[in-house]
Design an enzyme around this catalytic site. Structure first.
Site, PDB file in Angstrom:
ATOM      1  N   PHE A   1     -55.886 -53.451  82.397  1.00  0.00           N
ATOM      2  CA  PHE A   1     -54.780 -52.705  81.800  1.00  0.00           C
ATOM      3  C   PHE A   1     -54.637 -53.153  80.357  1.00  0.00           C
ATOM      4  O   PHE A   1     -54.430 -54.336  80.084  1.00  0.00           O
ATOM      5  CB  PHE A   1     -53.464 -52.933  82.543  1.00  0.00           C
ATOM      6  CG  PHE A   1     -52.336 -52.126  81.955  1.00  0.00           C
ATOM      7  CD1 PHE A   1     -52.201 -50.772  82.232  1.00  0.00           C
ATOM      8  CD2 PHE A   1     -51.411 -52.715  81.096  1.00  0.00           C
ATOM      9  CE1 PHE A   1     -51.183 -50.020  81.678  1.00  0.00           C
ATOM     10  CE2 PHE A   1     -50.382 -51.976  80.540  1.00  0.00           C
ATOM     11  CZ  PHE A   1     -50.272 -50.621  80.835  1.00  0.00           C
TER      12      PHE A   1
ATOM     13  N   ASP B   1     -58.131 -59.490  75.179  1.00  0.00           N
ATOM     14  CA  ASP B   1     -56.741 -59.048  75.253  1.00  0.00           C
ATOM     15  C   ASP B   1     -55.925 -60.206  75.833  1.00  0.00           C
ATOM     16  O   ASP B   1     -55.897 -60.427  77.033  1.00  0.00           O
ATOM     17  CB  ASP B   1     -56.665 -57.805  76.146  1.00  0.00           C
ATOM     18  CG  ASP B   1     -55.251 -57.303  76.384  1.00  0.00           C
ATOM     19  OD1 ASP B   1     -54.301 -58.069  76.159  1.00  0.00           O
ATOM     20  OD2 ASP B   1     -55.105 -56.151  76.832  1.00  0.00           O
TER      21      ASP B   1
ATOM     22  N   LYS C   1     -46.175 -59.499  73.297  1.00  0.00           N
ATOM     23  CA  LYS C   1     -45.273 -60.119  74.269  1.00  0.00           C
ATOM     24  C   LYS C   1     -44.628 -61.420  73.770  1.00  0.00           C
ATOM     25  O   LYS C   1     -43.662 -61.396  73.027  1.00  0.00           O
ATOM     26  CB  LYS C   1     -46.014 -60.328  75.588  1.00  0.00           C
ATOM     27  CG  LYS C   1     -46.281 -59.011  76.348  1.00  0.00           C
ATOM     28  CD  LYS C   1     -46.838 -59.264  77.724  1.00  0.00           C
ATOM     29  CE  LYS C   1     -47.075 -57.982  78.490  1.00  0.00           C
ATOM     30  NZ  LYS C   1     -45.848 -57.366  78.997  1.00  0.00           N
TER      31      LYS C   1
END
Length: 388
Positions: free
Chosen positions: A129, A217, A246
């Site tokens: 994802f 990522d 984040k």
């Protein structure tokens, strides 16, 4: 229930919070909760940290935005700090993880263009994802997030996560067109799936051998989540490109793409941009987050408390018929269940005052702030044992 004036992209619990402090949140009735989600790995240094409150307040009274038409001191400071921590050379700032990954994919395209590859391909992982833009959806896996968004960019080849034989096979078939590999060191949304030992080293060697970019990522794993600044550091490698978001802003939107100088210079003035990216507020917050993690030794705490939490869960749930596996690193832990428990997060909040995340209906995902202490570890373990 979602308010009628909001698009129905979420199905939130019937729960709303008015304030937070450290690892705790309080709802509108004043009930206290232990937060083991941290805004999905965002509030790494906890809620309402006094250093962040001061930095945000001061910066709001000085300067919020000028655009990248002018130099931004805090942006330069944050880029230098991150470069020193990760071993990469240059940074581009934007507003989210999806945008950071789009930046990485554009660098991959430019890398291929420079090599004269007209139809470049990027290798990505099954069950990955990477975001919800059309480009990052195409790089992600899973029919639920892609449903209704057909004819996505087709510049990706999916291989099994951890499957080096599959990588060799696509190299033989598509090698001249492949320009990069993009992956999460630990797959978060698919249930905290860890790469096999040595996998990242093998990908590093394979990418270097074939002239591909290794792009990691670290949007969920970065900024101390796994007990080191970045998960790749536990494998003794350095990627060519890394994306962050984040935890870097602890709730203030910020994303970052870092790259080796030889890759970063593929961008030229006008080839990429962001109106809000790297503004003074977001970058000052990013610098303050890094300061807090260093000064409070939160990397060491995340590693220590993560080991304790993992060990305690394995002891308490070792013979539970509902538990298939418990895995994780640092304060990123997944408990895989035999059958879906879609009401588990709601019951945890209502019955135990414990906030947790259940991904794909059957993996309890624990992502508490890095400030978690040993008493709170026990509270999480007791709460989960009672729920199951």
């Amino acid at each position: 229930m979602t308010a009628a004036c909001l698009m129905t992209t979420y199905q939130p619990l019937a729960l709303s919070f008015t304030r937070g402090l450290g690892t705790r949140l309080w709802d509108q009735q004043g009930r206290e909760y232990l937060d083991a989600v941290a805004g999905v790995a965002v509030t790494n240094v906890g809620h309402s940290h006094p250093r962040l409150v001061t930095a945000i307040s001061e910066q709001a009274g000085l300067l919020l935005h000028t655009s990248n038409l002018y130099g931004i001191d805090w942006q330069q400071r944050l880029a230098q700090r991150l470069s020193q921590l990760c071993g990469l050379d240059q940074a581009f700032f934007n507003n989210s993880g999806a945008e950071a990954n789009e930046t990485a994919l554009k660098l991959a395209r430019l890398h291929g263009w420079k090599k004269g590859i007209e139809q470049p391909l990027v290798v990505v992982m099954e069950n990955a994802f990477h975001g919800r833009t059309l480009g990052t959806l195409a790089a992600s896996d899973g029919p639920s997030v892609r449903l209704g968004f057909q004819r996505l960019p087709g510049d990706f080849i999916k291989v099994g996560f951890g499957d080096l034989a599959a990588l060799d096979a696509v190299t033989r078939e598509f090698g001249p067109r492949i320009v990069a590999i993009l992956l999460e060191p630990i797959q978060g949304e698919s249930g905290v799936q860890l790469a096999p030992p040595g996998y990242l080293k093998a990908l590093r060697a394979h990418s270097s051998q074939h002239g591909w970019l290794l792009m990691l990522d670290e949007i969920q794993t970065g900024i101390g989540r796994t007990g080191t600044w970045f998960a790749f550091q536990q494998e003794g490698i350095v990627p060519d490109v890394m994306t962050l978001a984040k935890g870097l802003g602890n709730g203030i939107p910020i994303g970052a793409c870092l790259a080796r100088a030889s890759v970063g210079k593929l961008f030229t003035p006008g080839s990429h941009g962001s109106t809000f990216g790297g503004n003074p507020l977001a970058c000052r917050v990013g610098c303050t987050v890094l300061d807090i993690i260093e000064e409070q030794s939160l990397l060491e705490n995340a590693a220590r408390q993560g080991e304790r939490l993992l060990a305690r869960l394995r002891v308490e749930l070792s013979e539970h018929p509902q538990v298939l596996a418990i895995r994780g690193r640092g304060l990123m832990i997944g408990i895989e269940l035999a059958t879906p428990q879609r009401d588990l997060a709601e019951r945890a909040a209502r019955e135990q005052g414990l906030l947790l995340n259940v991904t794909r209906g059957k993996v309890i995902r624990l992502l508490p702030p890095l400030t978690l202490d040993s008493k709170e570890v026990e509270m999480i373990v007791r709460g989960i044992v009672r729920l199951l």
